[in-house]
Enzyme design. Sequence first.
Site, PDB file in Angstrom:
ATOM      1  N   ASN A 208      47.678  41.144  35.977  1.00 26.94           N
ATOM      2  CA  ASN A 208      47.151  42.484  35.685  1.00 26.94           C
ATOM      3  C   ASN A 208      46.811  43.167  37.002  1.00 26.94           C
ATOM      4  O   ASN A 208      46.943  42.566  38.072  1.00 26.94           O
ATOM      5  CB  ASN A 208      45.946  42.405  34.741  1.00 26.94           C
ATOM      6  CG  ASN A 208      44.831  41.583  35.333  1.00 26.94           C
ATOM      7  OD1 ASN A 208      44.246  41.938  36.359  1.00 26.94           O
ATOM      8  ND2 ASN A 208      44.533  40.455  34.709  1.00 26.94           N
ATOM      9  N   PHE A 323      31.854  41.716  31.919  1.00 25.11           N
ATOM     10  CA  PHE A 323      32.389  43.042  32.231  1.00 25.11           C
ATOM     11  C   PHE A 323      33.277  43.482  31.080  1.00 25.11           C
ATOM     12  O   PHE A 323      33.894  42.647  30.420  1.00 25.11           O
ATOM     13  CB  PHE A 323      33.183  43.018  33.541  1.00 25.11           C
ATOM     14  CG  PHE A 323      32.293  43.031  34.747  1.00 25.11           C
ATOM     15  CD1 PHE A 323      31.480  41.940  35.029  1.00 25.11           C
ATOM     16  CD2 PHE A 323      32.230  44.147  35.566  1.00 25.11           C
ATOM     17  CE1 PHE A 323      30.622  41.956  36.117  1.00 25.11           C
ATOM     18  CE2 PHE A 323      31.377  44.173  36.663  1.00 25.11           C
ATOM     19  CZ  PHE A 323      30.571  43.079  36.939  1.00 25.11           C
ATOM     20  N   LYS A 337      31.395  43.828  22.439  1.00 23.92           N
ATOM     21  CA  LYS A 337      31.672  42.686  23.326  1.00 23.92           C
ATOM     22  C   LYS A 337      30.386  41.939  23.682  1.00 23.92           C
ATOM     23  O   LYS A 337      30.357  40.719  23.744  1.00 23.92           O
ATOM     24  CB  LYS A 337      32.342  43.212  24.609  1.00 23.92           C
ATOM     25  CG  LYS A 337      33.410  42.297  25.149  1.00 23.92           C
ATOM     26  CD  LYS A 337      34.300  42.999  26.146  1.00 23.92           C
ATOM     27  CE  LYS A 337      35.601  43.445  25.497  1.00 23.92           C
ATOM     28  NZ  LYS A 337      36.523  44.058  26.445  1.00 23.92           N
ATOM     29  N   LYS A 341      30.389  38.064  22.834  1.00 24.48           N
ATOM     30  CA  LYS A 341      30.461  37.076  23.918  1.00 24.48           C
ATOM     31  C   LYS A 341      29.151  36.302  24.075  1.00 24.48           C
ATOM     32  O   LYS A 341      29.136  35.252  24.696  1.00 24.48           O
ATOM     33  CB  LYS A 341      30.793  37.776  25.239  1.00 24.48           C
ATOM     34  CG  LYS A 341      32.089  38.574  25.201  1.00 24.48           C
ATOM     35  CD  LYS A 341      33.257  37.779  25.719  1.00 24.48           C
ATOM     36  CE  LYS A 341      34.485  38.661  25.863  1.00 24.48           C
ATOM     37  NZ  LYS A 341      35.609  37.959  26.446  1.00 24.48           N
TER      38      LYS A 341
HETATM   39  N1  CTP Z   1      36.597  36.891  30.039  1.00 24.24           N
HETATM   40  C1  CTP Z   1      36.539  35.542  30.239  1.00 24.24           C
HETATM   41  N2  CTP Z   1      37.545  34.735  29.787  1.00 24.24           N
HETATM   42  C2  CTP Z   1      38.584  35.260  29.103  1.00 24.24           C
HETATM   43  C3  CTP Z   1      38.651  36.659  28.877  1.00 24.24           C
HETATM   44  C4  CTP Z   1      37.644  37.444  29.368  1.00 24.24           C
HETATM   45  O1  CTP Z   1      35.594  35.063  30.852  1.00 24.24           O
HETATM   46  N3  CTP Z   1      39.536  34.472  28.660  1.00 24.24           N
HETATM   47  C5  CTP Z   1      35.480  37.739  30.516  1.00 24.24           C
HETATM   48  C6  CTP Z   1      35.836  38.707  31.618  1.00 24.24           C
HETATM   49  O2  CTP Z   1      35.617  38.145  32.897  1.00 24.24           O
HETATM   50  C7  CTP Z   1      34.871  39.855  31.346  1.00 24.24           C
HETATM   51  C8  CTP Z   1      34.700  39.826  29.840  1.00 24.24           C
HETATM   52  O3  CTP Z   1      35.069  38.530  29.426  1.00 24.24           O
HETATM   53  O4  CTP Z   1      33.609  39.606  31.911  1.00 24.24           O
HETATM   54  C9  CTP Z   1      35.471  40.851  29.075  1.00 24.24           C
HETATM   55  O5  CTP Z   1      36.818  40.638  29.234  1.00 24.24           O
HETATM   56  P1  CTP Z   1      37.901  41.390  28.338  1.00 24.24           P
HETATM   57  O6  CTP Z   1      39.223  40.814  28.659  1.00 24.24           O
HETATM   58  O7  CTP Z   1      37.724  42.856  28.519  1.00 24.24           O
HETATM   59  O8  CTP Z   1      37.408  41.007  26.891  1.00 24.24           O
HETATM   60  P2  CTP Z   1      38.198  40.442  25.677  1.00 24.24           P
HETATM   61  O9  CTP Z   1      37.366  39.413  25.043  1.00 24.24           O
HETATM   62  O10 CTP Z   1      39.553  40.045  26.095  1.00 24.24           O
HETATM   63  O11 CTP Z   1      38.237  41.678  24.693  1.00 24.24           O
HETATM   64  P3  CTP Z   1      39.433  42.699  24.368  1.00 24.24           P
HETATM   65  O12 CTP Z   1      40.663  41.904  24.264  1.00 24.24           O
HETATM   66  O13 CTP Z   1      38.962  43.332  23.125  1.00 24.24           O
HETATM   67  O14 CTP Z   1      39.428  43.682  25.506  1.00 24.24           O
END
Ligand code: CTP
Length: 397
Positions: A208, A323, A337, A341
């Site tokens: 990404n 984040f 979120k 989380k």
């Molecule tokens: N994160 C994490 N491990 C993952 C995915 C995300 O620790 N496998 C953490 C990121 O570092 C960030 C937060 O979760 O602090 C939000 O990440 P994001 O990708 O935006 O959240 P998702 O749970 O993937 O939600 P969505 O797909 O709805 O955006």
Amino acid sequence: MLAQKRILLVIGGGIAAYKALELIRLLRGAGAAVTPVMTKAAGEFVTPLSVSALAGEKVYAHLFDLTDEAEMGHIQLSRVADLIVVAPATADLIARMAQGRADDLASTLLLATDTPVLVAPAMNVRMWTHPATQRNVAQIQADGARLIGPDDGDMACGEYGPGRLAEPPAILAAITAMLAKGPLTGKHIIVTSGPTHEPIDPVRYIANRSSGAQGTAIAAALRDLGARVSFVTGPATVPPPAGVTVIPVETAAQMADAVARALPADAAIMAAAVADWRVSNASDRKMKKDGTGTAPALQFAENPDILKTVSHGPNRPRLVVGFAAETDDVIAHAQAKLARKGCDWIVANDVSPATGIMGGAENAVTILSAKGAETWPRLPKDEVARRLAHRIADALK
Ligand code: CTP
């Protein structure tokens, strides 16, 4: 800047040992006292006379020097310093630290000490990238040593790549940061940063656009307030900050492992843009066109959710910050979120292309917590990091 501070400088035997002379000069210029220790091999590259002349102190070199033992035993020698700096740290010296050897003065001091240790590696690029050295580096970091460098560049041996000793001013900055006292002194904070790369085959991956800029700025700001920072970073485009423990990873699974190994911590700040999925049918050979015009079908498996796992884990830090990078309905998504989380705060931002935030120098964030939402103005990422670090320090009081 370093007045009243004593640095025990262990000089290893490598071409870069001459740069230790410059480091001594900078340290003394900053007001520090320097106790130099040379390994036997270091004496092949710089003379004890030039080292002691610059340090203004006696050079220690031998473990079984009875006069020295009468003056100051090696245990005491390792304890009087505020910080031990190993520069240059050769592959051999790092290997001996990793094994806990005590067969010369330098290794004995490093084993006997309870003082923080900063290691500045310098070696040939192949030696640095060898799995044995990488294992040893991971081990000494797990044992508490912090690393500065090595830098990329032309090497004395004619090769190019990582392995050059960090420049003396950068080592000085890392030393100053490690000795900084602040509201986070004594606290251990894990920061994740950067993107993850999920392999498709040995040469291709899914990634990404995260540059790692915000996570890097946060790690530096926490360090400046005195925290010991474990910086778990994916392949970011900005270099990691000096004076923190850098744990480089590539995939989400590796990041999850590295975070689990870095616990316990007082806080975890999860700024990484972790890939939600990995390719479950990744090939261990380069995928080739088969001439039919049909593209191979990739299958995906969900990656571990690091933030959620840490938030609900037995070793949960007192403060867990996530984040939320969103492109629409930022606050509503971030609020959801926060609950999903199980973290304490969510730092939400709008990363739709028009904002220029992803990969840019500025950020506009809203901090969500049980207490509600607080929106900050658009600020340089360094300033967002500084404000966040102070907020974290307040929360950990
Ligand atoms: N994160 C994490 N491990 C993952 C995915 C995300 O620790 N496998 C953490 C990121 O570092 C960030 C937060 O979760 O602090 C939000 O990440 P994001 O990708 O935006 O959240 P998702 O749970 O993937 O939600 P969505 O797909 O709805 O955006």
